[in-house]
Each structure stands twice: as structure tokens, then as C-alpha cells.
Scaffold this motif. Structure first.
Motif, PDB file in Angstrom:
ATOM      1  N   ARG A  73      -6.482   8.763   9.161  1.00 12.49           N
ATOM      2  CA  ARG A  73      -7.357   9.834   8.665  1.00 12.49           C
ATOM      3  C   ARG A  73      -8.185   9.336   7.488  1.00 12.49           C
ATOM      4  N   VAL A  76     -11.035   7.151   8.629  1.00 16.31           N
ATOM      5  CA  VAL A  76     -12.166   7.892   9.195  1.00 16.31           C
ATOM      6  C   VAL A  76     -13.031   8.457   8.070  1.00 16.31           C
ATOM      7  N   LEU A  77     -12.396   9.023   7.046  1.00 19.84           N
ATOM      8  CA  LEU A  77     -13.149   9.563   5.912  1.00 19.84           C
ATOM      9  C   LEU A  77     -13.918   8.458   5.196  1.00 19.84           C
ATOM     10  N   THR A  93     -11.786  16.900   5.797  1.00 18.41           N
ATOM     11  CA  THR A  93     -10.887  16.882   6.951  1.00 18.41           C
ATOM     12  C   THR A  93     -11.426  15.949   8.028  1.00 18.41           C
ATOM     13  N   VAL A  94     -10.608  15.728   9.039  1.00 15.31           N
ATOM     14  CA  VAL A  94     -11.008  14.922  10.185  1.00 15.31           C
ATOM     15  C   VAL A  94     -11.031  15.826  11.408  1.00 15.31           C
ATOM     16  N   ASP A 106      -6.257  10.399  18.778  1.00 14.75           N
ATOM     17  CA  ASP A 106      -6.559   9.910  17.434  1.00 14.75           C
ATOM     18  C   ASP A 106      -7.123   8.500  17.548  1.00 14.75           C
ATOM     19  N   THR A 111     -12.934  10.680  16.558  1.00 12.42           N
ATOM     20  CA  THR A 111     -12.751  11.420  15.311  1.00 12.42           C
ATOM     21  C   THR A 111     -13.923  11.191  14.365  1.00 12.42           C
ATOM     22  N   ALA A 113     -15.462  12.587  10.262  1.00 13.59           N
ATOM     23  CA  ALA A 113     -15.205  13.339   9.034  1.00 13.59           C
ATOM     24  C   ALA A 113     -15.924  14.679   9.134  1.00 13.59           C
ATOM     25  N   ASN A 119     -15.214  22.305  10.619  1.00 17.28           N
ATOM     26  CA  ASN A 119     -14.037  22.028  11.435  1.00 17.28           C
ATOM     27  C   ASN A 119     -13.479  23.332  11.986  1.00 17.28           C
TER      28      ASN A 119
END
Length: 168
Positions: A73, A76-77, A93-94, A106, A111, A113, A119
Motif C-alpha cells: 500500500r 502505491v502511494l 487510501t489505495v 493487490d 491499484t 492512490a 474511494n
């Protein structure tokens, strides 16, 4: 905080280390300073040196080949620079492009951000079904790109052009 990039003797990115560890490697003549932090110095009883931002090892270290960066996670951010893929605001969030309930996993390519509002608004739908087009497509960073991106905006932007041109 790991804010010093370590390059192999062949100039390929190896890892990031703390500023103190980087100074120790330089003082032990195991590394050479390639770039320093402007206006930041490390001072001791018998030493006064500029704080290293990028160091290069004097000896080549053999690293096992790594095909891809591990998904996370946080990764990804960092890859999306904490910007929402739907509106461009700050992401916290993702979001799964293809929801997990519909078989999406995943993975780097599934995925993005996202801010909490988008979201929640997208919910259990694809971006097309929700009428929320992606501002940029997700991509899978190489391990070296993931490491460079993890340095943060300020440090990444200050890296030499020859080093940061591979990461998007």
C-alpha cells in the motif's frame, strides 16, 4: 529516516540508509560522496563534512537479480506521489481499479492512490461504471525506480538528472 541513497560501484541504486550510516561509510573509506545536501553539515570533534545525499560504494557488491518490486500500500502511494488518481487531491487510501469482490487483486497494475471521498464514491464499481476516469494509468515500477521514488519529493527532485530519469 532513510534519506541517503547508496549506489553500487557501478552507479546502480542499491538501497537507502540513514544519514548517520552514510557518514560512517564515508569516514571508513567504504563509500564516496557523489552529492551533498545543500546547507547541511555533519560536525564532530575532529570532523566537519557536508551531509551526503548520494554515496557510491568503493567496492562492487553483487546483488541477486530482482525482477519486480514487491507490492505494498505504501509503495502505491509513493508511486503515485500521494495524489488521487481520480481528482488529483492528496491521496490517503489505495483503491482497486477492478474491485477485489470482482476478482481484482493487490497488484501494481490494479491499484491506484485515492482520496477517501473518491474511494468511497467509486465503491464496488470499475472506474467506467462509476463515471470516474483515471487521470493517469497505474504502472509497475522497477525495483530501482521504487527505491528512488521512496526518497520523497524534495530528495527525488534534487537527484542528478542521470540518476532520476528512469523513475516516472
Amino acid at each position: 529516516m532513510r534519506d541517503t541513497l547508496v549506489l553500487n560501484a557501478s552507479f546502480e541504486p542499491l538501497s537507502t540508509v540513514t544519514l548517520n550510516r552514510a557518514v560512517v561509510l564515508v569516514l571508513q573509506d567504504k563509500a564516496i560522496v557523489e552529492q551533498t545536501h545543500p546547507e547541511l553539515r555533519m560536525r564532530g570533534a575532529a570532523v566537519d563534512i557536508p551531509a551526503p545525499r548520494v554515496i557510491r560504494l568503493c567496492r562492487y557488491v553483487r546483488v541477486p537479480f530482482r525482477r519486480q518490486a514487491p507490492w505494498s500500500r505504501r509503495g502505491v502511494l509513493v508511486r503515485d506521489r500521494h495524489r488521487c488518481a481520480y481528482c488529483g487531491r492528496r491521496a490517503t487510501t489505495v483503491d482497486h481499479v477492478v474491485p477485489r469482490s470482482r476478482g481484482g487483486g493487490d497488484t501494481w497494475l490494479n491499484t491506484v492512490a485515492s482520496c477517501a471521498e473518491d474511494n468511497h464514491r467509486k465503491a464496488d464499481r470499475t472506474p467506467e461504471q462509476a463515471g470516474m476516469p483515471l487521470l493517469r494509468q497505474p504502472f509497475e515500477p522497477t525495483p530501482a525506480d521504487a527505491m528512488l521514488l521512496s526518497l520523497g519529493h524534495e530528495d527525488y527532485d534534487a537527484l542528478p538528472a542521470w540518476l532520476s530519469q528512469g523513475a516516472a
